[in-house]
Design a protein around this motif. Structure first.
Motif, PDB file in Angstrom:
ATOM      1  N   ARG A  77       9.802  12.587 -47.760  1.00  0.00           N
ATOM      2  CA  ARG A  77       8.669  13.275 -47.459  1.00  0.00           C
ATOM      3  C   ARG A  77       8.359  12.660 -46.081  1.00  0.00           C
ATOM      4  N   ARG A  78       7.545  13.688 -45.135  1.00  0.00           N
ATOM      5  CA  ARG A  78       7.064  12.730 -43.646  1.00  0.00           C
ATOM      6  C   ARG A  78       5.346  12.270 -44.008  1.00  0.00           C
ATOM      7  N   ILE A  79       5.482  11.184 -43.848  1.00  0.00           N
ATOM      8  CA  ILE A  79       4.941  10.448 -43.855  1.00  0.00           C
ATOM      9  C   ILE A  79       3.839  10.444 -43.002  1.00  0.00           C
ATOM     10  N   LYS A  80       4.303  10.344 -41.715  1.00  0.00           N
ATOM     11  CA  LYS A  80       3.715   9.457 -40.605  1.00  0.00           C
ATOM     12  C   LYS A  80       3.714  10.710 -39.282  1.00  0.00           C
ATOM     13  N   ILE A  81       3.111  10.767 -38.981  1.00  0.00           N
ATOM     14  CA  ILE A  81       3.191  11.219 -37.770  1.00  0.00           C
ATOM     15  C   ILE A  81       2.384  11.469 -36.198  1.00  0.00           C
ATOM     16  N   SER A  82       3.766  10.484 -35.256  1.00  0.00           N
ATOM     17  CA  SER A  82       2.452   9.803 -34.316  1.00  0.00           C
ATOM     18  C   SER A  82       1.984   8.642 -35.335  1.00  0.00           C
ATOM     19  N   SER A  83       0.140   8.873 -34.837  1.00  0.00           N
ATOM     20  CA  SER A  83      -0.839   7.785 -35.759  1.00  0.00           C
ATOM     21  C   SER A  83      -1.341   8.366 -36.788  1.00  0.00           C
ATOM     22  N   PHE A  84      -0.866   9.759 -36.880  1.00  0.00           N
ATOM     23  CA  PHE A  84      -1.258   9.816 -38.108  1.00  0.00           C
ATOM     24  C   PHE A  84      -0.729  10.389 -40.105  1.00  0.00           C
ATOM     25  N   SER A  85      -0.933   9.765 -40.831  1.00  0.00           N
ATOM     26  CA  SER A  85      -1.044   9.382 -42.032  1.00  0.00           C
ATOM     27  C   SER A  85      -0.562  10.954 -42.951  1.00  0.00           C
ATOM     28  N   SER A  86       0.097  11.150 -44.282  1.00  0.00           N
ATOM     29  CA  SER A  86       0.541  11.930 -44.743  1.00  0.00           C
ATOM     30  C   SER A  86      -0.772  11.557 -45.334  1.00  0.00           C
ATOM     31  N   SER A  87      -2.116  10.558 -46.013  1.00  0.00           N
ATOM     32  CA  SER A  87      -2.944   9.550 -46.764  1.00  0.00           C
ATOM     33  C   SER A  87      -4.129  10.539 -46.460  1.00  0.00           C
ATOM     34  N   LEU A  88      -4.230  11.404 -44.592  1.00  0.00           N
ATOM     35  CA  LEU A  88      -5.039  12.074 -44.612  1.00  0.00           C
ATOM     36  C   LEU A  88      -4.869  13.750 -44.174  1.00  0.00           C
ATOM     37  N   SER A  89      -3.978  14.591 -44.990  1.00  0.00           N
ATOM     38  CA  SER A  89      -3.741  15.598 -45.153  1.00  0.00           C
ATOM     39  C   SER A  89      -4.485  16.417 -46.413  1.00  0.00           C
ATOM     40  N   ILE A  90      -4.592  17.797 -46.399  1.00  0.00           N
ATOM     41  CA  ILE A  90      -5.541  18.501 -47.299  1.00  0.00           C
ATOM     42  C   ILE A  90      -4.368  19.047 -47.662  1.00  0.00           C
ATOM     43  N   THR A  91      -3.761  19.304 -49.119  1.00  0.00           N
ATOM     44  CA  THR A  91      -3.157  20.700 -49.431  1.00  0.00           C
ATOM     45  C   THR A  91      -3.430  22.512 -49.509  1.00  0.00           C
ATOM     46  N   LEU A  92      -2.063  23.408 -49.343  1.00  0.00           N
ATOM     47  CA  LEU A  92      -2.132  24.736 -49.782  1.00  0.00           C
ATOM     48  C   LEU A  92      -3.797  24.599 -50.724  1.00  0.00           C
ATOM     49  N   ASP A  93      -3.162  24.675 -51.952  1.00  0.00           N
ATOM     50  CA  ASP A  93      -3.891  24.746 -53.218  1.00  0.00           C
ATOM     51  C   ASP A  93      -4.954  23.915 -52.958  1.00  0.00           C
ATOM     52  N   GLN A  94      -5.786  22.782 -52.213  1.00  0.00           N
ATOM     53  CA  GLN A  94      -6.245  22.426 -52.069  1.00  0.00           C
ATOM     54  C   GLN A  94      -7.559  23.025 -50.723  1.00  0.00           C
ATOM     55  N   LEU A  95      -6.908  23.978 -49.954  1.00  0.00           N
ATOM     56  CA  LEU A  95      -7.548  25.075 -49.049  1.00  0.00           C
ATOM     57  C   LEU A  95      -7.917  25.696 -49.532  1.00  0.00           C
ATOM     58  N   ASN A  96      -7.393  26.690 -50.384  1.00  0.00           N
ATOM     59  CA  ASN A  96      -7.389  27.992 -51.230  1.00  0.00           C
ATOM     60  C   ASN A  96      -8.672  27.457 -51.757  1.00  0.00           C
ATOM     61  N   PHE A  97      -8.926  26.124 -52.912  1.00  0.00           N
ATOM     62  CA  PHE A  97      -9.586  26.457 -53.611  1.00  0.00           C
ATOM     63  C   PHE A  97     -11.040  26.531 -52.790  1.00  0.00           C
ATOM     64  N   LEU A  98     -11.326  25.589 -51.718  1.00  0.00           N
ATOM     65  CA  LEU A  98     -12.689  25.329 -50.647  1.00  0.00           C
ATOM     66  C   LEU A  98     -12.913  26.788 -49.906  1.00  0.00           C
ATOM     67  N   LYS A  99     -11.672  27.331 -50.111  1.00  0.00           N
ATOM     68  CA  LYS A  99     -11.700  29.154 -49.257  1.00  0.00           C
ATOM     69  C   LYS A  99     -12.300  29.686 -50.437  1.00  0.00           C
ATOM     70  N   LYS A 100     -12.912  29.915 -51.303  1.00  0.00           N
ATOM     71  CA  LYS A 100     -12.799  30.702 -52.814  1.00  0.00           C
ATOM     72  C   LYS A 100     -14.169  30.406 -52.608  1.00  0.00           C
ATOM     73  N   LYS A 101     -14.490  28.727 -52.394  1.00  0.00           N
ATOM     74  CA  LYS A 101     -15.834  28.601 -53.747  1.00  0.00           C
ATOM     75  C   LYS A 101     -16.685  28.392 -52.089  1.00  0.00           C
ATOM     76  N   TYR A 102     -16.128  27.951 -50.326  1.00  0.00           N
ATOM     77  CA  TYR A 102     -17.189  28.368 -49.423  1.00  0.00           C
ATOM     78  C   TYR A 102     -17.200  29.510 -48.568  1.00  0.00           C
ATOM     79  N   PHE A 103     -15.617  29.950 -48.163  1.00  0.00           N
ATOM     80  CA  PHE A 103     -15.465  30.815 -46.952  1.00  0.00           C
ATOM     81  C   PHE A 103     -16.594  31.378 -46.822  1.00  0.00           C
ATOM     82  N   LYS A 104     -16.732  32.678 -47.855  1.00  0.00           N
ATOM     83  CA  LYS A 104     -17.242  34.479 -47.581  1.00  0.00           C
ATOM     84  C   LYS A 104     -18.957  33.776 -47.709  1.00  0.00           C
ATOM     85  N   ASN A 105     -19.081  32.862 -48.055  1.00  0.00           N
ATOM     86  CA  ASN A 105     -20.520  33.102 -49.037  1.00  0.00           C
ATOM     87  C   ASN A 105     -21.629  31.699 -47.074  1.00  0.00           C
ATOM     88  N   ASN A 106     -20.320  30.401 -47.388  1.00  0.00           N
ATOM     89  CA  ASN A 106     -21.116  29.404 -46.205  1.00  0.00           C
ATOM     90  C   ASN A 106     -20.324  29.140 -45.337  1.00  0.00           C
TER      91      ASN A 106
END
Length: 311
Positions: free
Chosen positions: A199-228
């Motif tokens: 697992r890559r947990i950091k790149i430069s000063s950016f931590s994996s704790s600040l990252s978002i998964t593909l599943d989360q992105l897909n969920f948010l897209k289905k909920k908001y992308f087209k409507n708003n």
């Protein structure tokens, strides 16, 4: 993060890549989610690996190299006693050994991987030979020369060791292959080893704790992308990093609207304040990042890489 149209987003999203897919596959899925044509990732992760994979969208792709060259931090779990064809659990077991080293020998072996060392990348890697990735030669059983390279391991820390399992934290320079470190460690210990979790947990000063998964992105897209679309962007804004944050040590040069026009037309401008020759961040009157410029000995600033959606 900036946007002008639905398919015209500019920024760097911190993706948490899942295991089982390539970095390129993760990139293609992300492009589809955002319905964007121009995007790129900043350094491959093995299919086995998870963790932070920054994806540059739109104009941010111009600056991907600065993240690619950044230091990385990994958490790796390896299995001792078995050597595989790919140096991870996706490969075939090619040798099995008894584990006979003691704790002192283990610590001494780890010392060999601290500092600047020469490393040979694994044959199953995306490095190219004559324009073709090494893994394609490996799949066909074709042997090709693999050049070694110097990398820097700033820190390698043992977190766990019991029976045939070890866990390490590794902070290293760009271009480091963790699979090669584990494979070479297994050879030093005369017992073989391969990666079973990475697992890559950091790149430069950016931590994996600040990252978002593909599943989360897909969920948010289905909920908001087209409507708003604005709500969708607001929901994911915390997972974006500004392009300017890639250059914390670059001097900032603020330019007027007229001078910015000169730079955008490929012309240089003379700075009043004297600076040593270097790369600088160019900032407009609205305190927005415009790009990177090169400053010469005569204090003339030349455009290097500029974004093109600000006026």
């Amino acid at each position: 993060m900036f946007f002008t149209q639905v398919r015209n987003i500019h920024g760097i999203i911190l993706l948490d890549k899942p295991t089982g897919i390539s970095s390129n596959k993760a990139l293609q899925i992300t492009k589809k989610i955002f319905e964007i044509k121009k995007a790129g990732h900043t350094g491959s992760l093995d299919p086995l690996a998870t963790g932070i994979l920054p994806i540059c969208l739109g104009e941010a792709t111009k600056f991907a190299e600065y993240l690619i060259k950044s230091d990385k931090k990994y958490r790796v779990i390896a299995k001792l006693g078995e050597e595989t064809s790919t140096a991870d659990s996706y490969g075939k077991i090619i040798n099995s050994y008894k584990i006979q080293f003691n704790s002192k020998e283990y610590k001494l072996a780890l010392d060999n991987f601290r500092g600047v060392i020469s490393q040979t990348p694994p044959i199953y890697s995306a490095i190219k030979y004559k324009g073709i990735p090494l893994y394609k030669y490996a799949r066909k059983g074709i042997s090709v020369p693999i050049g070694s390279r110097f990398i820097n391991v700033y820190k390698i820390k043992s977190l766990y060791i019991k029976e045939n399992i070890i866990e390490l934290d590794i902070l290293c320079s760009s271009g480091t292959y963790i699979r090669s470190i584990i494979n070479d460690l297994g050879k030093l210990l005369k017992c073989g080893a391969h990666v079973i979790f990475l697992r890559r947990i950091k790149i430069s000063s950016f931590s994996s704790s600040l990252s978002i998964t593909l599943d989360q992105l897909n969920f948010l897209k289905k909920k908001y992308f087209k409507n708003n679309f604005k709500i969708f962007l607001n929901k994911i804004k915390n997972f974006f990093i500004p392009i300017l944050s890639l250059f914390p040590h670059f001097p900032k040069v603020y330019v007027s609207k007229q001078n910015l026009l000169f730079l955008k037309n490929g012309r240089s401008i003379k700075l009043i304040n004297k600076l040593n020759p270097c790369l600088v961040c160019i900032i407009n009157k609205n305190k927005k990042f415009i790009g990177i410029g090169k400053l010469n000995k005569k204090n003339y600033l030349f455009p290097h890489k500029l974004i093109n959606f600000y006026k």
